[in-house]
Scaffold this motif. Structure first.
Motif, PDB file in Angstrom:
ATOM      1  N   LYS A 279       8.759   7.491  17.073  1.00 20.45           N
ATOM      2  CA  LYS A 279       7.464   7.012  16.566  1.00 20.45           C
ATOM      3  C   LYS A 279       6.639   8.192  16.056  1.00 20.45           C
ATOM      4  N   VAL A 280       6.059   8.034  14.870  1.00 18.22           N
ATOM      5  CA  VAL A 280       5.138   9.087  14.398  1.00 18.22           C
ATOM      6  C   VAL A 280       3.820   8.436  13.976  1.00 18.22           C
ATOM      7  N   ASP A 281       2.744   9.187  14.114  1.00 14.05           N
ATOM      8  CA  ASP A 281       1.427   8.662  13.742  1.00 14.05           C
ATOM      9  C   ASP A 281       1.279   8.647  12.230  1.00 14.05           C
ATOM     10  N   SER A 282       0.499   7.694  11.734  1.00 18.19           N
ATOM     11  CA  SER A 282       0.188   7.756  10.310  1.00 18.19           C
ATOM     12  C   SER A 282      -0.939   8.779  10.139  1.00 18.19           C
ATOM     13  N   ILE A 283      -0.966   9.419   8.975  1.00 19.63           N
ATOM     14  CA  ILE A 283      -1.943  10.493   8.789  1.00 19.63           C
ATOM     15  C   ILE A 283      -2.766  10.254   7.529  1.00 19.63           C
ATOM     16  N   ASP A 284      -3.964  10.799   7.537  1.00 17.36           N
ATOM     17  CA  ASP A 284      -4.799  10.729   6.337  1.00 17.36           C
ATOM     18  C   ASP A 284      -4.306  11.769   5.339  1.00 17.36           C
ATOM     19  N   SER A 285      -4.431  11.481   4.068  1.00 12.72           N
ATOM     20  CA  SER A 285      -3.996  12.459   3.079  1.00 12.72           C
ATOM     21  C   SER A 285      -4.804  12.300   1.801  1.00 12.72           C
ATOM     22  N   ASN A 286      -4.609  13.227   0.900  1.00 14.49           N
ATOM     23  CA  ASN A 286      -5.280  13.156  -0.397  1.00 14.49           C
ATOM     24  C   ASN A 286      -4.441  12.431  -1.451  1.00 14.49           C
ATOM     25  N   ASP A 287      -3.423  11.701  -1.025  1.00 15.20           N
ATOM     26  CA  ASP A 287      -2.634  10.955  -2.004  1.00 15.20           C
ATOM     27  C   ASP A 287      -3.526   9.959  -2.744  1.00 15.20           C
ATOM     28  N   PRO A 288      -3.414   9.898  -4.070  1.00 14.14           N
ATOM     29  CA  PRO A 288      -4.203   8.898  -4.801  1.00 14.14           C
ATOM     30  C   PRO A 288      -3.743   7.486  -4.433  1.00 14.14           C
ATOM     31  N   ILE A 289      -4.679   6.573  -4.429  1.00 20.77           N
ATOM     32  CA  ILE A 289      -4.351   5.188  -4.084  1.00 20.77           C
ATOM     33  C   ILE A 289      -4.274   4.366  -5.356  1.00 20.77           C
ATOM     34  N   THR A 290      -3.227   3.552  -5.456  1.00 16.56           N
ATOM     35  CA  THR A 290      -3.100   2.697  -6.628  1.00 16.56           C
ATOM     36  C   THR A 290      -4.184   1.636  -6.582  1.00 16.56           C
ATOM     37  N   SER A 291      -5.008   1.599  -7.631  1.00 16.97           N
ATOM     38  CA  SER A 291      -6.085   0.613  -7.624  1.00 16.97           C
ATOM     39  C   SER A 291      -5.623  -0.692  -8.250  1.00 16.97           C
ATOM     40  N   GLU A 292      -4.635  -0.599  -9.132  1.00 18.03           N
ATOM     41  CA  GLU A 292      -4.179  -1.820  -9.778  1.00 18.03           C
ATOM     42  C   GLU A 292      -2.745  -1.679 -10.257  1.00 18.03           C
ATOM     43  N   SER A 293      -1.911  -2.644  -9.883  1.00 18.90           N
ATOM     44  CA  SER A 293      -0.555  -2.685 -10.422  1.00 18.90           C
ATOM     45  C   SER A 293      -0.490  -3.795 -11.441  1.00 18.90           C
ATOM     46  N   SER A 294       0.346  -3.602 -12.469  1.00 18.44           N
ATOM     47  CA  SER A 294       0.504  -4.665 -13.454  1.00 18.44           C
ATOM     48  C   SER A 294       1.928  -4.634 -13.978  1.00 18.44           C
ATOM     49  N   LEU A 295       2.350  -5.740 -14.549  1.00 20.65           N
ATOM     50  CA  LEU A 295       3.660  -5.765 -15.175  1.00 20.65           C
ATOM     51  C   LEU A 295       3.459  -5.404 -16.641  1.00 20.65           C
ATOM     52  N   PRO A 296       4.358  -4.584 -17.200  1.00 20.39           N
ATOM     53  CA  PRO A 296       4.183  -4.243 -18.605  1.00 20.39           C
ATOM     54  C   PRO A 296       4.276  -5.508 -19.446  1.00 20.39           C
ATOM     55  N   PRO A 297       3.609  -5.529 -20.591  1.00 18.40           N
ATOM     56  CA  PRO A 297       3.663  -6.721 -21.433  1.00 18.40           C
ATOM     57  C   PRO A 297       5.118  -7.124 -21.665  1.00 18.40           C
ATOM     58  N   ALA A 298       5.435  -8.378 -21.423  1.00 19.13           N
ATOM     59  CA  ALA A 298       6.822  -8.816 -21.582  1.00 19.13           C
ATOM     60  C   ALA A 298       7.218  -8.686 -23.041  1.00 19.13           C
ATOM     61  N   ARG A 299       8.434  -8.250 -23.254  1.00 18.26           N
ATOM     62  CA  ARG A 299       8.923  -8.182 -24.635  1.00 18.26           C
ATOM     63  C   ARG A 299       9.474  -9.541 -24.977  1.00 18.26           C
ATOM     64  N   ASP A 300       9.054 -10.067 -26.106  1.00 17.58           N
ATOM     65  CA  ASP A 300       9.646 -11.326 -26.531  1.00 17.58           C
ATOM     66  C   ASP A 300      10.992 -11.021 -27.132  1.00 17.58           C
TER      67      ASP A 300
ATOM     68  N   LEU B 130       2.446  13.166  -0.525  1.00 19.36           N
ATOM     69  CA  LEU B 130       1.818  14.274   0.201  1.00 19.36           C
ATOM     70  C   LEU B 130       1.832  14.015   1.716  1.00 19.36           C
ATOM     71  N   ALA B 131       1.442  12.800   2.094  1.00 18.14           N
ATOM     72  CA  ALA B 131       1.448  12.439   3.512  1.00 18.14           C
ATOM     73  C   ALA B 131       2.875  12.419   4.055  1.00 18.14           C
ATOM     74  N   ASN B 132       3.789  11.835   3.278  1.00 15.74           N
ATOM     75  CA  ASN B 132       5.162  11.717   3.758  1.00 15.74           C
ATOM     76  C   ASN B 132       5.838  13.087   3.875  1.00 15.74           C
ATOM     77  N   ALA B 133       5.523  13.972   2.940  1.00 14.91           N
ATOM     78  CA  ALA B 133       6.097  15.319   3.003  1.00 14.91           C
ATOM     79  C   ALA B 133       5.595  16.047   4.249  1.00 14.91           C
ATOM     80  N   LYS B 134       4.333  15.807   4.602  1.00 15.17           N
ATOM     81  CA  LYS B 134       3.774  16.460   5.797  1.00 15.17           C
ATOM     82  C   LYS B 134       4.509  15.971   7.050  1.00 15.17           C
TER      83      LYS B 134
END
Ligand code: FAD
Lengths: 253, 304
Positions: A204-225, A96-100
């Motif tokens: 140069k462009v300013d960074s802007i506030d937006s309503n983009d959701p923020i990732t609260s947690e990243s994880s790796l999917p369970p490794a496949r054996d 959303l911010a980047n599109a703006k």
């Protein structure tokens, strides 16, 4: 016809993806041109060759200029100029911010057509292009595998479930490009040489506030054996055992 | 609990399976309103499993048009104070979702694997990383096919949309069904994929396609054979192709490059056939057969 092509620099597909304390470590990423965007550049250059006009490449990224060499290669395909919007703290997962920011920059260019890739191969949102179109108040057609232009009218075929939808519109419009659209040319040596003298502007462009959701947690999917190697006297025997396991153990057929 | 909007899609006289899946996700999130847009959709639209359905049925809405469809959805969102808008991650949903989010100036989460009051989880880097978020405020999200079971078909109360429909310059002039009768890759319960080990396009057509057909599966491909022109890109599985998560993924003559794994490692069960015992595909496969595919495939085919 004047065309803007949106280019996203994305982490190389070989990048090591490490998560520390729920956050993706992006310190060691090397960046490359998003593969889908190359089809957009090729298409823009083909239209320019047929219709005249100018092709401007527009990319939003951080201050990091390690991307410049790869980005400049897109000029060798035949685009006329590059504008890189340099934003402190740029993140690729804020459509959303980047599109703006991108749509504000496009408003300053006088273009009839905006092209981009169907999705970034980093965050896979397929969002920025469509959002840019909305913000510019123009129609968009996404996932296009074939695009024709005839005196003011665009004719696009887009992939839908089980088939293709043919959509026509007048310009201005935004089109997101899917892989089968064209074959990206290998630039000739003289085009590579010439590309070195084409305009490459950092803005140069300013960074802007937006309503983009923020990732609260990243994880790796369970490794496949690694699973079970199926042994057998011969091919017939192995196939029999495989089918047995798919039926009785995995219960998937 | 918030107000939730489910935007459903029809397929002839039926509501799409993915829309019923989205409806069942929504049921746990709050008060649900359904919206179905199209032309002559009342029979199919009624089947969406939500208590209240708004039908935007008009000849001008026969084919998906982002400008018109987004204008209707945003009108309803504002009128009904909706905070969460859910769609299936289809060719329509993935286009309408972001357009609608831009119109509402709200967040967008695409292709979610999980959605609920505990948050949303979506794949990054073709599923190599999972990203969780707990958005506050209005959010538009698309839900990946087969991530949730479908809700049962039943009819809620029906209301007709009477608001404005935006003008659009887009005009659909043709819908072409390619490969009708074959199963769509991202919707298939079984995917049979072939790679460079097949040696040429003729072998793909004579070995992979018939096997897929007799198993009721969709036929997939590695990028190597898409680039070689054996099959169109719509068959490609992987980081620059489609992401699939079927019950069974059968990889035949595919080495298992990291970009390919990105598109299929979410499959429930993976079986691989490869002559090289060290092929990386075996590191993710539940079952592996080391052997010559030209010997194994005819036998496999004879079992279905
Ligand atoms: C930016 C980028 C994006 C990419 N995106 C994708 C993507 O989306 N999807 C994708 O698939 N790839 C992608 N790739 C390409 C990927 O790196 C691999 O090149 C590709 O997946 C290899 O395809 P393959 O497994 O068919 O071929 P190969 O790697 O050549 O493997 C062929 C396999 O067949 C086996 N074989 C040969 N003969 C037989 C036989 N007779 N019987 C049994 N087995 C046999 C071999 O042992 C080998 O393992 C991408 C690459 C890049 C750089």
């Amino acid at each position: 016809m004047n065309i803007a092509v949106l280019i996203k620099m994305v982490p190389d597909t070989e990048s090591k993806l490490e998560v520390n304390d729920g956050a993706l470590n992006d310190q060691n990423f090397k960046y490359m041109v998003n593969p889908y965007d190359e089809f957009a550049v090729e298409q823009a250059v083909q239209f320019k060759e047929a219709e005249g006009g100018k092709v401007t490449l527009l990319s939003l990224f951080s201050e990091n200029n390690s991307i410049d060499t790869d980005l400049r290669k897109m000029l060798a395909i035949g685009a006329d100029e590059i504008v890189v919007l340099r934003q402190e703290g740029y993140r690729g997962d804020k459509p959303l911010a980047n599109a703006k920011t991108l749509s504000d920059a496009i408003k300053e260019l006088d273009v009839d057509l905006v092209l981009c890739g169907i999705q970034g191969i980093d965050y896979y949102q397929s969002a920025t292009g469509t959002m840019v179109a909305q913000m510019l108040g123009i129609p968009n057609i996404s996932g296009v595998t074939n695009l024709e232009y005839n005196s003011g009218t665009l004719k696009a075929k887009r992939q839908i479930e089980g088939g293709l939808q043919t959509v026509e519109t007048s310009t201005p419009a935004l089109i997101s490009c899917q892989k089968d659209m064209n074959k990206v040319r290998f630039p000739a040596l003289k085009d590579i040489m010439m590309s070195k003298r084409k305009p490459f502007e950092n803005k140069k462009v300013d960074s802007i506030d937006s309503n983009d959701p923020i990732t609260s947690e990243s994880s790796l999917p369970p490794a496949r054996d690694g699973g079970e190697m199926i042994d057998g006297e011969n091919a017939e025997d192995k196939v029999k055992k495989l089918i047995e396991k798919l039926k009785m153990e995995a219960k998937v057929i | 609990m918030s107000n939730v909007l489910v935007i459903g899609e029809t397929d002839g006289s039926e509501i799409k399976g993915i829309s019923q899946q989205v409806a069942s996700v929504a049921a746990g999130m709050g008060e649900v309103t359904g919206l179905v847009i199209g032309s002559g959709i009342s029979e199919a639209g009624m089947k969406l499993s939500v208590a209240k359905i708004i039908m935007a049925d008009d000849t001008s809405l026969e084919n998906y048009d982002p400008v018109k469809y987004a204008s209707i959805a945003s009108h309803i969102v504002k009128e009904h104070n909706i905070e969460t808008i859910l769609l299936g991650a289809t060719s329509m949903g993935k286009d309408l979702g972001p357009r609608l989010a831009a119109e509402l100036n709200c967040g967008y989460l695409g292709d979610c694997l999980e959605a609920g009051s505990e948050g949303f989880v979506r794949p990054n880097f073709a599923g190599k990383v999972l990203a969780k978020s707990n958005p506050t405020g209005t959010i538009v999200a698309t839900i990946r096919n087969n991530a949730y079971p479908a809700g049962e078909a039943w009819s809620g109360s029906v209301e007709n949309y009477s608001g404005e429909i935006a003008e659009s310059t887009l005009k659909t002039t043709d819908i072409e069904n390619v490969g009708s009768g074959t199963v769509e890759l991202t919707e298939a319960a079984i995917v049979v994929s072939g790679g460079r080990g097949l040696e040429n396009a003729e072998n793909y057509d004579s070995m992979i396609r018939p096997l897929a057909e007799s198993m009721g599966a969709a036929a997939g491909a590695s990028r190597a054979i898409v680039d070689a022109g054996w099959v169109p890109h719509s068959h490609q599985v992987g980081q620059t192709g489609k992401t699939v998560a079927p019950e069974l993924y059968l990889a035949i003559g595919i080495s298992g490059a990291i970009q390919h794994l990105g598109g299929m490692s979410g499959s429930k069960c993976i079986a691989a056939i490869n002559k090289d015992p060290d092929a990386p595909i075996f590191k993710v496969a539940d079952y592996g057969i080391v052997g010559d595919l030209f010997e194994i495939l005819p036998i496999l085919k004879s079992k279905f």
